[in-house]
Write an enzyme that holds these catalytic residues in place. Sequence first.
Site, PDB file in Angstrom:
ATOM      1  N   HIS A   1      55.851  15.504  52.420  1.00  0.00           N
ATOM      2  CA  HIS A   1      55.959  16.966  52.535  1.00  0.00           C
ATOM      3  C   HIS A   1      54.866  17.731  51.794  1.00  0.00           C
ATOM      4  CE1 HIS A   1      57.692  16.455  48.564  1.00  0.00           C
ATOM      5  NE2 HIS A   1      57.500  17.734  48.365  1.00  0.00           N
TER       6      HIS A   1
HETATM    7  C1  UD1 Z   1      58.790  22.945  47.347  1.00  0.00           C
HETATM    8  C2  UD1 Z   1      58.074  22.764  46.001  1.00  0.00           C
HETATM    9  C3  UD1 Z   1      57.636  21.325  45.854  1.00  0.00           C
HETATM   10  C4  UD1 Z   1      58.791  20.367  46.062  1.00  0.00           C
HETATM   11  C5  UD1 Z   1      59.420  20.656  47.427  1.00  0.00           C
HETATM   12  C6  UD1 Z   1      60.590  19.751  47.705  1.00  0.00           C
HETATM   13  C7  UD1 Z   1      56.782  24.692  45.187  1.00  0.00           C
HETATM   14  C8  UD1 Z   1      55.425  25.204  44.986  1.00  0.00           C
HETATM   15  N1  UD1 Z   1      56.881  23.581  45.939  1.00  0.00           N
HETATM   16  O1  UD1 Z   1      57.858  22.696  48.380  1.00  0.00           O
HETATM   17  O2  UD1 Z   1      57.129  21.133  44.551  1.00  0.00           O
HETATM   18  O3  UD1 Z   1      58.320  19.040  46.012  1.00  0.00           O
HETATM   19  O4  UD1 Z   1      59.859  22.019  47.414  1.00  0.00           O
HETATM   20  O5  UD1 Z   1      61.174  20.078  48.909  1.00  0.00           O
HETATM   21  O6  UD1 Z   1      57.724  25.261  44.675  1.00  0.00           O
HETATM   22  N2  UD1 Z   1      61.969  25.654  54.492  1.00  0.00           N
HETATM   23  C9  UD1 Z   1      63.080  25.645  55.260  1.00  0.00           C
HETATM   24  N3  UD1 Z   1      64.300  25.557  54.645  1.00  0.00           N
HETATM   25  C10 UD1 Z   1      64.431  25.495  53.297  1.00  0.00           C
HETATM   26  C11 UD1 Z   1      63.273  25.516  52.517  1.00  0.00           C
HETATM   27  C12 UD1 Z   1      62.049  25.593  53.132  1.00  0.00           C
HETATM   28  O7  UD1 Z   1      63.018  25.699  56.468  1.00  0.00           O
HETATM   29  O8  UD1 Z   1      65.573  25.405  52.797  1.00  0.00           O
HETATM   30  C13 UD1 Z   1      60.645  25.724  55.150  1.00  0.00           C
HETATM   31  C14 UD1 Z   1      60.098  27.130  55.210  1.00  0.00           C
HETATM   32  O9  UD1 Z   1      59.440  27.301  56.400  1.00  0.00           O
HETATM   33  C15 UD1 Z   1      59.095  27.150  54.080  1.00  0.00           C
HETATM   34  C16 UD1 Z   1      58.610  25.723  54.054  1.00  0.00           C
HETATM   35  O10 UD1 Z   1      59.715  24.939  54.430  1.00  0.00           O
HETATM   36  O11 UD1 Z   1      58.072  28.068  54.274  1.00  0.00           O
HETATM   37  C17 UD1 Z   1      58.133  25.293  52.686  1.00  0.00           C
HETATM   38  O12 UD1 Z   1      59.111  25.587  51.683  1.00  0.00           O
HETATM   39  P1  UD1 Z   1      58.656  25.976  50.184  1.00  0.00           P
HETATM   40  O13 UD1 Z   1      59.845  26.170  49.328  1.00  0.00           O
HETATM   41  O14 UD1 Z   1      57.632  27.043  50.218  1.00  0.00           O
HETATM   42  O15 UD1 Z   1      57.857  24.709  49.708  1.00  0.00           O
HETATM   43  P2  UD1 Z   1      58.144  23.151  49.866  1.00  0.00           P
HETATM   44  O16 UD1 Z   1      57.081  22.594  50.711  1.00  0.00           O
HETATM   45  O17 UD1 Z   1      59.555  22.875  50.232  1.00  0.00           O
END
Ligand code: UD1
Length: 365
Positions: free
Chosen positions: A205
């Site tokens: 991821h």
């Molecule tokens: C975040 C953390 C990362 C961790 C990861 C575990 C930061 C900078 N990054 O990254 O360190 O390893 O979580 O998962 O804080 N999304 C959904 N549903 C959710 C959450 C996210 O659909 O419940 C999608 C959204 O489109 C979002 C994307 O995933 O924009 C990324 O989510 P985000 O929380 O920005 O970062 P992660 O890549 O999950």
Amino acid sequence: MIVAGARPNFMKVAPILRALGRGDAPWRPVLVHTGQHYDAHMSDVFFRDLGIREPDVHLGVGSGRHGEQTARILTEFEALLCATEPRPAGVVVVGDVNSTVACALAAVKLGIPVAHVEAGLRSFDRAMPEEINRVVTDHIADLLLVSEPAGEDNLAREGIAAERVHYVGNVMIDSLVAELSRARALDMPAKLGIAPGGYVAVTLHRPSNVDHGDRLAALIDLILEVAASAPVVFPIHPRTRQALSTFGLTDRLSGARGVIACEPMGYREILGVMAEAALVITDSGGVQEETTYLGVPCLTLRPNTERPVTTTHGTNVVTGDDLSRARDLALTTLAGKRPMTSRTIRGWDGHAAGRIADHLIATWA
Ligand code: UD1
């Protein structure tokens, strides 16, 4: 007040919350969920599996660009702190996600002491969003609770006073120890129709792996090559699922022979899968530690790790950007030519949360 925001926070918060509620603690712990992660697969199932109670406060910030998301958490958490009477004795943040740095910043600016659990980890790679979060959080927090030996060295090198730093061990291992027998009892290999010890688990991821089409396509090639030797279980993170769709790669995986592509798994499910895997391929931070504790071989598809003890004492190999090296290592591991054992690591014993509570009570009470 203890903050949970994103998936990797939940397994750290669960044991700390329990320890903070123990009889000799002079406070009532308040649990705040920022809502950085919000899907049932990314949040709710972890609360259920880990027995975490409903958060006292849910900030509901959701997804966004880094500045946007961090700012929203900062604003909402500051407002919460200002509205809370009496002010919290302290704020506990864990890990390295955007919620960690935002809540630490809001609290210290209001003069509320902050403890950072999992302090001192460094990948020395500023292109990694979490590295910025780690450095900033450690330099503003009052109490730095360290999970592995490199953490103490890094903080000393950055000039952080030794009296703020305490080695407590790895609290994520507390959750692993507590849940392992229930995870094994799920019999995940049977549920997935694969043989225990005869398959590979993959999690990917990191933006550096999944946000670029060429790199993601090369990673799919790697998965397909490995799947020719052993079944591959691949729970797909929402960021990765989105990227697969953006780059038109979804079809290459769905229906591929030997690949079980599925939704992100709950805590017990993924633990049950990892515990019986012949090999884990990942770019996660936590998975490097979990496989080390389990003694399961792990290949980390990154140029570096902030968790070096997993390579010196554990089962982890950081493969670098070169995917042909990763493929060779995967195939030799599956052929049984790279037997692996882990050495005991100080404080990875299932009791880190108790030590964390001891320090918080001694410092804040
Ligand atoms: C975040 C953390 C990362 C961790 C990861 C575990 C930061 C900078 N990054 O990254 O360190 O390893 O979580 O998962 O804080 N999304 C959904 N549903 C959710 C959450 C996210 O659909 O419940 C999608 C959204 O489109 C979002 C994307 O995933 O924009 C990324 O989510 P985000 O929380 O920005 O970062 P992660 O890549 O999950």
